[in-house]
Design a protein around this motif. Structure first.
Motif, PDB file in Angstrom:
ATOM      1  N   UNK A 185     -44.571  -8.857 -10.497  1.00  7.20           N
ATOM      2  CA  UNK A 185     -45.001  -7.669 -10.883  1.00  7.20           C
ATOM      3  C   UNK A 185     -45.464  -6.872  -9.752  1.00  7.20           C
ATOM      4  N   UNK A 186     -45.424  -7.242  -8.711  1.00 10.28           N
ATOM      5  CA  UNK A 186     -46.004  -6.874  -7.270  1.00 10.28           C
ATOM      6  C   UNK A 186     -45.738  -5.206  -7.195  1.00 10.28           C
ATOM      7  N   UNK A 187     -44.340  -5.013  -7.576  1.00 13.31           N
ATOM      8  CA  UNK A 187     -44.031  -3.576  -7.304  1.00 13.31           C
ATOM      9  C   UNK A 187     -44.063  -2.674  -8.779  1.00 13.31           C
ATOM     10  N   UNK A 188     -44.689  -3.266  -9.488  1.00 19.80           N
ATOM     11  CA  UNK A 188     -44.743  -2.694 -10.803  1.00 19.80           C
ATOM     12  C   UNK A 188     -46.158  -1.912 -11.122  1.00 19.80           C
ATOM     13  N   UNK A 189     -46.161  -0.770 -11.686  1.00 20.38           N
ATOM     14  CA  UNK A 189     -47.272  -0.138 -12.082  1.00 20.38           C
ATOM     15  C   UNK A 189     -47.983  -0.452 -13.311  1.00 20.38           C
ATOM     16  N   UNK A 190     -49.100  -0.262 -13.545  1.00 25.92           N
ATOM     17  CA  UNK A 190     -49.499  -0.543 -14.908  1.00 25.92           C
ATOM     18  C   UNK A 190     -49.109   0.298 -16.037  1.00 25.92           C
ATOM     19  N   UNK A 191     -48.893   1.571 -15.502  1.00 26.04           N
ATOM     20  CA  UNK A 191     -48.293   2.517 -16.579  1.00 26.04           C
ATOM     21  C   UNK A 191     -46.758   2.660 -16.842  1.00 26.04           C
ATOM     22  N   UNK A 192     -46.047   1.664 -15.957  1.00 23.57           N
ATOM     23  CA  UNK A 192     -44.529   1.376 -16.405  1.00 23.57           C
ATOM     24  C   UNK A 192     -44.338   0.985 -17.502  1.00 23.57           C
ATOM     25  N   UNK A 193     -43.132   1.546 -17.974  1.00 26.51           N
ATOM     26  CA  UNK A 193     -42.613   0.602 -19.180  1.00 26.51           C
ATOM     27  C   UNK A 193     -41.813  -0.539 -18.676  1.00 26.51           C
ATOM     28  N   UNK A 194     -42.284  -1.818 -19.149  1.00 26.20           N
ATOM     29  CA  UNK A 194     -41.894  -3.117 -18.531  1.00 26.20           C
ATOM     30  C   UNK A 194     -41.301  -3.885 -19.855  1.00 26.20           C
ATOM     31  N   UNK A 195     -40.183  -4.494 -19.336  1.00 24.69           N
ATOM     32  CA  UNK A 195     -39.396  -5.499 -20.038  1.00 24.69           C
ATOM     33  C   UNK A 195     -39.463  -6.700 -19.081  1.00 24.69           C
ATOM     34  N   UNK A 196     -40.186  -7.819 -19.604  1.00 24.22           N
ATOM     35  CA  UNK A 196     -40.181  -8.948 -18.930  1.00 24.22           C
ATOM     36  C   UNK A 196     -39.181 -10.120 -19.470  1.00 24.22           C
ATOM     37  N   UNK A 197     -38.716 -10.746 -18.808  1.00 23.53           N
ATOM     38  CA  UNK A 197     -37.756 -11.884 -18.856  1.00 23.53           C
ATOM     39  C   UNK A 197     -38.382 -13.065 -18.624  1.00 23.53           C
ATOM     40  N   UNK A 198     -38.709 -13.931 -19.544  1.00 22.44           N
ATOM     41  CA  UNK A 198     -39.478 -15.371 -19.192  1.00 22.44           C
ATOM     42  C   UNK A 198     -38.830 -16.366 -20.395  1.00 22.44           C
TER      43      UNK A 198
ATOM     44  N   UNK B 181     -36.097 -13.953  -9.565  1.00 22.77           N
ATOM     45  CA  UNK B 181     -36.885 -15.209  -9.347  1.00 22.77           C
ATOM     46  C   UNK B 181     -38.434 -14.605  -8.928  1.00 22.77           C
ATOM     47  N   UNK B 182     -38.992 -14.278  -9.978  1.00 26.11           N
ATOM     48  CA  UNK B 182     -40.477 -13.750  -9.607  1.00 26.11           C
ATOM     49  C   UNK B 182     -40.166 -12.469  -8.856  1.00 26.11           C
ATOM     50  N   UNK B 183     -39.462 -11.605  -9.657  1.00 20.80           N
ATOM     51  CA  UNK B 183     -39.395 -10.240  -8.927  1.00 20.80           C
ATOM     52  C   UNK B 183     -38.908  -9.304 -10.070  1.00 20.80           C
ATOM     53  N   UNK B 184     -38.740  -8.105  -9.667  1.00 23.72           N
ATOM     54  CA  UNK B 184     -38.605  -6.961 -10.338  1.00 23.72           C
ATOM     55  C   UNK B 184     -37.431  -6.180 -10.051  1.00 23.72           C
ATOM     56  N   UNK B 185     -36.667  -5.496 -10.892  1.00 21.38           N
ATOM     57  CA  UNK B 185     -35.856  -4.390 -10.709  1.00 21.38           C
ATOM     58  C   UNK B 185     -35.983  -3.204 -11.377  1.00 21.38           C
ATOM     59  N   UNK B 186     -35.795  -1.929 -10.880  1.00 21.05           N
ATOM     60  CA  UNK B 186     -36.076  -0.720 -11.616  1.00 21.05           C
ATOM     61  C   UNK B 186     -34.873  -0.101 -11.933  1.00 21.05           C
ATOM     62  N   UNK B 187     -34.592   0.254 -13.240  1.00 17.98           N
ATOM     63  CA  UNK B 187     -33.354   0.987 -13.774  1.00 17.98           C
ATOM     64  C   UNK B 187     -33.890   2.506 -13.789  1.00 17.98           C
ATOM     65  N   UNK B 188     -32.936   3.315 -13.615  1.00 17.54           N
ATOM     66  CA  UNK B 188     -33.288   4.840 -13.637  1.00 17.54           C
ATOM     67  C   UNK B 188     -32.307   5.906 -14.250  1.00 17.54           C
ATOM     68  N   UNK B 189     -32.900   6.827 -15.071  1.00 18.09           N
ATOM     69  CA  UNK B 189     -32.009   7.460 -15.567  1.00 18.09           C
ATOM     70  C   UNK B 189     -32.779   9.053 -15.791  1.00 18.09           C
ATOM     71  N   UNK B 190     -32.164  10.082 -15.264  1.00 14.89           N
ATOM     72  CA  UNK B 190     -32.785  11.487 -15.188  1.00 14.89           C
ATOM     73  C   UNK B 190     -34.292  11.433 -14.540  1.00 14.89           C
TER      74      UNK B 190
END
Length: 401
Positions: free
Chosen positions: A295-308, A260-269
């Motif tokens: 997007x508060x915790x997201x950087x501009x250079x991150x690869x982003x998938x948006x759910x809307x 809900x107006x939030x983000x999650x990071x998924x990590x590999x290697x």
């Protein structure tokens, strides 16, 4: 309605001179109209959509769409009959007819009836079979800046479950099996888990819990129907808020992390991509989504998938955003559950006159939007040409070949 009935009856009169056929048609039409008036008058906004209201809408479309086609064609014929009558009178053409208007042509009524049968058969099939005719749609997207660790990542995207409309457990079980067969690395759901009430999903929780947990998890957002705003709560704000809380809990119950107006990071290697979820934001619907907050915790250079949930959000706010949201996933439109799709040749639905992006893949300056056609159905209890969808998107690093 009167004009539609009048002109569709003209078709029957032209095709058959038998009085019992005329009286039978009139009787059936009156009974049908009485049923529709009665059923629509009993709609209760404090309850919302029910099996009865969906059946009523189905019957309305099943009979009145063909009648409208008959009416339009018969009315068009009348325009030509009037013009011909004026020409005959003005130019004093010799004719055997004693009437100012020429007689109706049998061939026009035959063509009209044939054309009207097409939507009748289609809508009937859509109610009987089409609503559970699940299709898997595949897309491969190439990104130069995709983290190498995520090359080949497979995403399954579903949207618009509308659990309150389901009436066949076996078909839903098969659809869940179809999701699991895709062997996804990540599963994303873009809202409308119910029509209005949390209790609609209760009989289906066990079924949706069978969706296998993928490597990178399952994430979801809310849709416009998840706020309970299409019901009359009769001033009981507490009941509305409790329903909203219970709808949000449903996501956790079926194993999805609700963003809900939030983000999650998924990590590999030691590399990561960001999953960003906004609440519903629609140009013509509720605007609860806050992209900046999400997007508060997201950087501009991150690869982003948006759910809307609503694709109009991409058109009005996302596609030109400086943060460069690489992939946006939406639903909402259902493709209006009615249309024609022939791969590579034709894609049409009435909903395209309302939504610029309404089904499938769209691209703008290396940013993609995918609009899912919907898992379930709503209002009309069927689908014609626009089938229920399970989307599989594979992310690849590099340029499109």
């Amino acid at each position: 309605m009167f004009l539609v009935e009048l002109y569709s009856f003209q078709t029957i009169k032209t095709l058959s001179k038998l009085k019992w056929v005329h009286y039978s048609y009139i009787t059936i039409s009156i009974v049908l109209l009485a049923f529709l008036v009665y059923s629509f008058s009993k709609f209760d906004r404090s309850i919302g959509q029910t099996d009865q209201t969906m059946f009523t809408m189905g019957v309305f479309l099943l009979f009145y769409v063909p009648k409208m086609i008959l009416g339009v064609l018969m009315f068009s014929e009348d325009i030509f009959r009037l013009l011909e009558g004026v020409l005959r009178y003005g130019m004093k053409w010799q004719t055997n007819s004693t009437s100012f208007l020429p007689n109706r042509r049998m061939v026009v009524s035959q063509i009209a009836l044939f054309l009207a049968l097409i939507p009748f058969v289609s809508l009937l099939y859509g109610m009987a079979k089409g609503k559970y005719n699940f299709k898997v749609y595949h897309e491969t997207l190439y990104y130069k800046d995709l983290p190498a660790s995520f090359d080949g990542t497979k995403i399954v995207h579903i949207s618009d479950i509308h659990s309150g409309s389901f009436d066949n457990p076996e078909k839903i079980e098969k659809a869940i099996d179809l999701i699991n067969q895709q062997n996804a690395d990540l599963i994303l759901f873009t809202g409308d888990i119910v029509n209005s009430l949390a209790k609609e999903m209760e009989p289906w929780i066990g079924t949706f819990q069978k969706i296998k947990e993928p490597t990178f998890g399952k994430f979801s957002v809310l849709g416009n129907h998840d706020y309970g705003e299409y019901l009359d709560w009769k001033g009981n704000q507490q009941a509305k808020e409790e329903n909203f809380e219970n709808i949000q809990k449903l996501h956790q119950q079926i194993g999805f992390q609700l963003l809900n107006n939030a983000s999650a990071s998924i990590t590999k290697d030691y590399e990561s991509i960001q999953i960003i979820g906004v609440e519903n934001w629609g140009h013509n619907f509720k605007k609860a989504g806050d992209l900046k907050l999400a997007s508060t915790k997201v950087n501009q250079t991150d690869f982003k998938i948006l759910l809307s949930h609503d694709p109009s959000h991409w058109e009005y706010e996302v596609k030109n955003h400086p943060n460069h949201y690489h992939l946006t996933l939406s639903g909402h439109t259902h493709g209006m559950q009615f249309g024609i799709e022939i791969t590579g040749i034709l894609q049409w639905s009435p909903v395209q006159y309302v939504y610029k992006q309404w089904a499938g893949l769209y691209e703008f300056q290396e940013k993609y939007l995918y609009v899912n056609r919907g898992f379930g159905f709503h209002a009309y209890p069927g689908r014609v040409g626009i089938w229920p969808e399970i989307t599989v998107i594979e992310l690849k690093k590099g340029e499109k070949k």
